[in-house]
Design a protein around this motif. Structure first.
Motif, PDB file in Angstrom:
ATOM      1  N   UNK A 186       0.694  -1.700   0.182  1.00  0.00           N
ATOM      2  CA  UNK A 186       0.102   0.233   0.145  1.00  0.00           C
ATOM      3  C   UNK A 186       1.025   1.628   0.163  1.00  0.00           C
ATOM      4  N   UNK A 187       0.791   1.946  -0.586  1.00  0.00           N
ATOM      5  CA  UNK A 187       1.297   3.617  -1.063  1.00  0.00           C
ATOM      6  C   UNK A 187       0.752   4.734  -1.572  1.00  0.00           C
ATOM      7  N   UNK A 188       1.423   5.795  -1.380  1.00  0.00           N
ATOM      8  CA  UNK A 188       0.848   7.016  -1.200  1.00  0.00           C
ATOM      9  C   UNK A 188       0.354   7.542  -2.616  1.00  0.00           C
ATOM     10  N   UNK A 189       1.554   6.495  -3.761  1.00  0.00           N
ATOM     11  CA  UNK A 189       1.788   6.793  -5.472  1.00  0.00           C
ATOM     12  C   UNK A 189       1.283   5.644  -5.757  1.00  0.00           C
ATOM     13  N   UNK A 190       1.055   5.693  -6.718  1.00  0.00           N
ATOM     14  CA  UNK A 190       1.147   4.247  -7.674  1.00  0.00           C
ATOM     15  C   UNK A 190       2.024   4.180  -8.760  1.00  0.00           C
ATOM     16  N   UNK A 191       3.034   4.321  -8.641  1.00  0.00           N
ATOM     17  CA  UNK A 191       4.398   4.541  -9.129  1.00  0.00           C
ATOM     18  C   UNK A 191       5.490   3.578  -9.882  1.00  0.00           C
ATOM     19  N   UNK A 192       5.437   3.020  -7.625  1.00  0.00           N
ATOM     20  CA  UNK A 192       5.917   1.356  -7.678  1.00  0.00           C
ATOM     21  C   UNK A 192       4.970   0.063  -8.515  1.00  0.00           C
ATOM     22  N   UNK A 193       3.422   0.410  -8.021  1.00  0.00           N
ATOM     23  CA  UNK A 193       2.455  -0.242  -8.159  1.00  0.00           C
ATOM     24  C   UNK A 193       2.571  -0.757  -9.577  1.00  0.00           C
ATOM     25  N   UNK A 194       2.193   0.352 -10.303  1.00  0.00           N
ATOM     26  CA  UNK A 194       3.019   0.179 -11.653  1.00  0.00           C
ATOM     27  C   UNK A 194       3.887   0.007 -12.463  1.00  0.00           C
ATOM     28  N   UNK A 195       4.939  -0.013 -12.179  1.00  0.00           N
ATOM     29  CA  UNK A 195       6.586  -0.418 -12.372  1.00  0.00           C
ATOM     30  C   UNK A 195       6.762  -2.081 -12.457  1.00  0.00           C
ATOM     31  N   UNK A 196       5.312  -2.357 -11.560  1.00  0.00           N
ATOM     32  CA  UNK A 196       5.258  -3.565 -10.990  1.00  0.00           C
ATOM     33  C   UNK A 196       5.023  -4.451 -12.115  1.00  0.00           C
TER      34      UNK A 196
ATOM     35  N   UNK B 131       2.106  -4.405 -11.428  1.00  0.00           N
ATOM     36  CA  UNK B 131       0.566  -4.648 -10.560  1.00  0.00           C
ATOM     37  C   UNK B 131      -0.343  -4.088 -10.169  1.00  0.00           C
ATOM     38  N   UNK B 132      -2.268  -4.452 -10.575  1.00  0.00           N
ATOM     39  CA  UNK B 132      -2.813  -3.973 -10.999  1.00  0.00           C
ATOM     40  C   UNK B 132      -2.884  -2.871  -9.435  1.00  0.00           C
ATOM     41  N   UNK B 133      -3.682  -1.551  -9.187  1.00  0.00           N
ATOM     42  CA  UNK B 133      -4.381  -1.535  -7.413  1.00  0.00           C
ATOM     43  C   UNK B 133      -5.625  -0.682  -7.719  1.00  0.00           C
ATOM     44  N   UNK B 134      -6.110  -0.409  -6.824  1.00  0.00           N
ATOM     45  CA  UNK B 134      -7.377   0.010  -6.052  1.00  0.00           C
ATOM     46  C   UNK B 134      -6.979   1.395  -5.671  1.00  0.00           C
ATOM     47  N   UNK B 135      -7.449   2.429  -6.020  1.00  0.00           N
ATOM     48  CA  UNK B 135      -7.629   4.476  -5.915  1.00  0.00           C
ATOM     49  C   UNK B 135      -8.102   3.974  -4.533  1.00  0.00           C
ATOM     50  N   UNK B 136      -7.932   4.766  -3.465  1.00  0.00           N
ATOM     51  CA  UNK B 136      -8.928   4.692  -2.194  1.00  0.00           C
ATOM     52  C   UNK B 136      -8.516   6.618  -2.267  1.00  0.00           C
ATOM     53  N   UNK B 137      -9.869   7.332  -1.920  1.00  0.00           N
ATOM     54  CA  UNK B 137      -9.343   8.520  -1.832  1.00  0.00           C
ATOM     55  C   UNK B 137     -10.125   9.181  -1.157  1.00  0.00           C
ATOM     56  N   UNK B 138      -9.680  10.302  -0.280  1.00  0.00           N
ATOM     57  CA  UNK B 138     -10.294  11.267   0.748  1.00  0.00           C
ATOM     58  C   UNK B 138     -10.191  12.381   0.882  1.00  0.00           C
ATOM     59  N   UNK B 139     -10.517  13.522   0.511  1.00  0.00           N
ATOM     60  CA  UNK B 139     -10.070  14.834   0.673  1.00  0.00           C
ATOM     61  C   UNK B 139      -8.744  14.579  -0.439  1.00  0.00           C
ATOM     62  N   UNK B 140      -8.154  15.299   0.463  1.00  0.00           N
ATOM     63  CA  UNK B 140      -6.732  14.935  -0.072  1.00  0.00           C
ATOM     64  C   UNK B 140      -5.621  14.515  -0.643  1.00  0.00           C
ATOM     65  N   UNK B 141      -6.083  13.590   0.078  1.00  0.00           N
ATOM     66  CA  UNK B 141      -4.851  11.944   0.453  1.00  0.00           C
ATOM     67  C   UNK B 141      -5.762  10.468  -0.849  1.00  0.00           C
ATOM     68  N   UNK B 142      -4.756  10.524  -1.281  1.00  0.00           N
ATOM     69  CA  UNK B 142      -4.799   9.800  -2.205  1.00  0.00           C
ATOM     70  C   UNK B 142      -3.837   7.966  -1.726  1.00  0.00           C
TER      71      UNK B 142
END
Length: 240
Positions: free
Chosen positions: A160-170, A172-183
Motif C-alpha cells: 500500500x502506497x501514497x503513490x501508484x508509481x511503485x505498483x505500476x512499475x511492477x 501490479x493492478x491497484x485500487x485507489x482510495x481517496x478522501x479529501x486531499x489524500x490518495x
C-alpha cells in the motif's frame, strides 16, 4: 471459480478460523504500535492532514477500548493465503453545542467512517516495512519493527502506497482510495467470486471476511458479499 450459495451462511474450517484469530490480534497490535508512534512524532498540522481525527478518538478505533464498538478488519482469502486490506470503525467525534435557557445542551458530532485513517496507516506501515527490510543490516536492535512484526506484515499485509508509481512499475493492478486531499493506492487482491441466491433474488459479488477485534481480542467473524457498487450483504459464519 464462482461459488453459489443458497443461504446466507459461509462455512469456515477450524484451521482458517484459528489462523484468523491469531493473525487479527497480531495485525491489531501493529496498528496500535505505529499509530502511537505517529501521534508521538508528527506535528499537529501533518497529523490533521494525514489522519484528520484527534488521537483520543482514533486511538479507540484501533485499540478497541471504546464502548461504542469494536474494530472491523477486512480480510480476503487469496491465492497467497489470508490478507488484511484494512480495517474500519465508524466513530463520532463529539463537540459541545450551544447552551439553551433550559440548561439542556445540544450535542453535535463529526462523523468519521474509518476508511481514510485505515488506508493511510496501511501505507505508513508498508513503507516502514520495506525500509526496515532494506536497512536491516545497519539497524541492529534499534529497528522499530521487530522480527515478529516484519513476519506479520510480510504474511498478512498488502502493498500500500501514497503513490501508484511503485505498483505500476511492477506491473501490479491497484485500487485507489481517496478522501479529501489524500490518495492511497493498494495492490489489487482478487477475492473469491460469490453468487448468493436468497429470498427469490440473486446477488453477485466478491466474498470478503470481516474480523471483529475488541480490546485486542478476537471477537468473531462477519463475512459479507460485496457487489460491484460496493454494497455489502452480511452473512452468518459457520465453523466446521
Amino acid at each position: 471459480m464462482t461459488t453459489t450459495l443458497f443461504s446466507r451462511e459461509i462455512t469456515y474450517g477450524k484451521k482458517d478460523v484459528a489462523e484468523l484469530e491469531s493473525a487479527s490480534i497480531r495485525v491489531q497490535l501493529i496498528y496500535d504500535k505505529v499509530l502511537f508512534m505517529l501521534h508521538s512524532h508528527l506535528p499537529d498540522s501533518l497529523w490533521n492532514d494525514w489522519i484528520g481525527v484527534p488521537y483520543e478518538i482514533i486511538s479507540s478505533l484501533y485499540k478497541g477500548d471504546n464502548d461504542s464498538g469494536s474494530v472491523f478488519q477486512k480480510w480476503i482469502q487469496s491465492e497467497a493465503g489470508w490478507k488484511c486490506i484494512g480495517c474500519e470503525r465508524h466513530c463520532l467525534e463529539p463537540s459541545a453545542g450551544p447552551a439553551f435557557p433550559s440548561s439542556r445542551q445540544q450535542r453535535r458530532f463529526t462523523y468519521h467512517n474509518g476508511i481514510r485513517q485505515s488506508m493511510v496507516l496501511q501505507a505508513v506501515i508498508w513503507s516502514m516495512y520495506e525500509n526496515t527490510v532494506l536497512f536491516q543490516p545497519y539497524l541492529g536492535e534499534e529497528a522499530f519493527l521487530d522480527e515478529a512484526d516484519l513476519d506479520t506484515i510480510s504474511t498478512y499485509f498488502v502493498p500500500t502506497y501514497l503513490s501508484k508509481q511503485r505498483l505500476t512499475e511492477n506491473g501490479k493492478r491497484c485500487k485507489e482510495y481517496q478522501e479529501s486531499n489524500i490518495r492511497v493506492y493498494q495492490e489489487w487482491i482478487a477475492a473469491p467470486d460469490l453468487v448468493l441466491q436468497w429470498n427469490g433474488g440473486l446477488t453477485e459479488g466478491r466474498w470478503m471476511t470481516g474480523v471483529y477485534v475488541d480490546h485486542s481480542r478476537f471477537a468473531g467473524l462477519g463475512p459479507y458479499l460485496k457487489d460491484a457498487q460496493g454494497k455489502r450483504t452480511y452473512m452468518r459464519a459457520n465453523v466446521k
